[in-house]
Design an enzyme around this catalytic site. Structure first.
Site, mmCIF file in Angstrom:
data_model
loop_
_atom_site.group_PDB
_atom_site.id
_atom_site.type_symbol
_atom_site.label_atom_id
_atom_site.label_comp_id
_atom_site.label_asym_id
_atom_site.label_seq_id
_atom_site.Cartn_x
_atom_site.Cartn_y
_atom_site.Cartn_z
ATOM 1 N N ARG A 223 -56.311 15.872 124.356
ATOM 2 C CA ARG A 223 -56.246 15.770 122.940
ATOM 3 C C ARG A 223 -56.675 17.371 122.590
ATOM 4 N NH1 ARG A 223 -61.967 13.130 120.802
ATOM 5 N NH2 ARG A 223 -62.759 14.662 121.778
ATOM 6 N N THR B 263 -56.774 18.254 115.818
ATOM 7 C CA THR B 263 -56.582 17.194 115.475
ATOM 8 C C THR B 263 -57.191 16.070 115.935
ATOM 9 O OG1 THR B 263 -53.865 16.647 116.674
ATOM 10 C CG2 THR B 263 -54.678 18.020 114.654
ATOM 11 N N ASP C 47 -67.822 16.511 128.004
ATOM 12 C CA ASP C 47 -65.867 16.367 128.364
ATOM 13 C C ASP C 47 -65.973 16.143 129.848
ATOM 14 O OD1 ASP C 47 -63.785 18.183 127.733
ATOM 15 O OD2 ASP C 47 -63.658 17.701 128.957
ATOM 16 N N ASP D 288 -64.501 18.850 132.194
ATOM 17 C CA ASP D 288 -64.759 19.818 132.293
ATOM 18 C C ASP D 288 -65.658 19.563 133.641
ATOM 19 O OD1 ASP D 288 -63.838 21.332 131.048
ATOM 20 O OD2 ASP D 288 -64.575 21.340 129.612
HETATM 21 C C1 PRP Z 1 -60.692 12.955 127.539
HETATM 22 C C2 PRP Z 1 -60.763 11.605 127.887
HETATM 23 C C3 PRP Z 1 -59.830 11.033 127.654
HETATM 24 C C4 PRP Z 1 -60.142 11.524 126.191
HETATM 25 C C5 PRP Z 1 -60.489 10.598 125.574
HETATM 26 O O1 PRP Z 1 -59.742 14.034 127.662
HETATM 27 O O2 PRP Z 1 -60.491 11.797 129.514
HETATM 28 O O3 PRP Z 1 -58.472 11.199 127.926
HETATM 29 O O4 PRP Z 1 -60.332 12.712 125.930
HETATM 30 O O5 PRP Z 1 -60.501 10.620 123.974
HETATM 31 P P1 PRP Z 1 -59.804 10.052 122.461
HETATM 32 O O6 PRP Z 1 -60.269 8.860 122.975
HETATM 33 O O7 PRP Z 1 -60.277 10.336 122.209
HETATM 34 O O8 PRP Z 1 -58.020 9.958 122.985
HETATM 35 P P2 PRP Z 1 -59.467 15.281 127.664
HETATM 36 O O9 PRP Z 1 -58.851 15.679 125.916
HETATM 37 O O10 PRP Z 1 -60.637 16.520 126.695
HETATM 38 O O11 PRP Z 1 -58.497 16.427 128.355
HETATM 39 P P3 PRP Z 1 -59.230 16.380 129.874
HETATM 40 O O12 PRP Z 1 -59.099 15.073 130.445
HETATM 41 O O13 PRP Z 1 -57.525 16.955 130.328
HETATM 42 O O14 PRP Z 1 -59.913 17.253 129.801
HETATM 43 N N1 URA Z 2 -63.624 13.046 125.557
HETATM 44 C C1 URA Z 2 -64.761 13.534 127.000
HETATM 45 O O1 URA Z 2 -63.991 13.720 127.863
HETATM 46 N N2 URA Z 2 -65.596 13.161 126.138
HETATM 47 C C2 URA Z 2 -65.732 12.473 125.293
HETATM 48 O O2 URA Z 2 -66.789 12.313 124.322
HETATM 49 C C3 URA Z 2 -65.166 12.294 124.013
HETATM 50 C C4 URA Z 2 -63.916 12.802 124.725
#
Ligand code: PRP
Ligand code: URA
Length: 209
Positions: free
Chosen positions: A104, A108, A200, A203
């Site tokens: 994400r 945005t 997150d 993380d």
């Molecule tokens: C997180 C999670 C989803 C997304 C959800 O990933 O694992 O993929 O956010 O959010 P959304 O429904 O608003 O799209 P992130 O973008 O943090 O990436 P990562 O898994 O690499 O940490």
């Molecule tokens: N992605 C995450 O990992 N946690 C949230 O709460 C939303 C998006």
């Protein structure tokens, strides 16, 4: 419209509660993700196709039902979806695994694609898309868009925690997709994080913050 299945099983609720706690360490968080994937996967695989095969017991020949294991694809959304893969593979060890890389954009909150590698015969497979978090729904919608563009048809989405906004976005964009959720939360905050959520997921799974 696809079904939305929210788990009320006490073991799942207990393990999700442990994952939410900020003091839960990386190792425990990973172990819990794998365990919950197995428990959820047990229900999410209820409709898997069986085939009749002939076997021989120590007593006689007989016909039994066995899984068409080669017809399944597991597709984690990177990174955090990886935390669910091992648990699902314990249940369906012959499944093929594809990967969709999305993150994400921090400003945005829109998903940005950086990787997509799927089994070549994806159109023939029952597909389990895995991601612990369904927040705005942008990542899940985009991942399923990519999978459909590459021929995927029969798709189930599995997540740990979902916000109502994400469920609606996914249902609006992909009404044919069944959604399995361990816990449905209250809302999103101003940074599009799920409240109360678990923070997150990537993380916490990889200790990057
Ligand atoms: C997180 C999670 C989803 C997304 C959800 O990933 O694992 O993929 O956010 O959010 P959304 O429904 O608003 O799209 P992130 O973008 O943090 O990436 P990562 O898994 O690499 O940490
Ligand atoms: N992605 C995450 O990992 N946690 C949230 O709460 C939303 C998006």
């Amino acid at each position: 419209m696809g079904k939305v299945y929210v788990f009320d099983h006490p073991l799942i609720q207990h393990k999700v509660a442990l994952m939410r706690m900020k003091e839960t360490n990386v190792k425990d968080f990973r172990d819990l993700a794998r365990e919950i994937a197995m428990l959820m996967g047990f229900e999410a695989t209820r409709d898997l196709e069986l085939e009749e095969v002939e076997i021989e017991t120590p007593i006689c020949k007989t016909r039994v039902n066995m899984l068409k294991g080669e017809d399944i694809a597991i597709i984690p959304i990177l990174r955090a979806g990886l935390g669910f893969v091992d648990g699902m593979l314990e249940l369906v060890p012959n499944a093929k695994v594809g990967h969709v890389g999305l993150y994400r954009d921090p400003e945005t909150h829109e998903p940005v694609e950086y990787y997509c590698k799927l089994p070549t015969d994806i159109g023939k497979r029952k597909i389990f898309v895995l991601d612990p978090m369904l927040a705005t729904g942008g990542s899940a919608v985009a991942a399923i868009d990519f999978i459909k563009k590459r021929g995927g048809k029969d798709i189930v989405f599995m997540c740990l925690i979902a916000a109502p906004e994400g469920i609606k976005a996914l249902q609006d964009a992909h009404p044919d997709v069944d959604i399995y959720i361990a816990s449905k939360d209250e809302k999103l905050n101003e940074n599009a994080y799920i409240v109360p959520g678990l923070g997150d997921a990537g993380d916490r799974l990889y200790g990057t913050k």
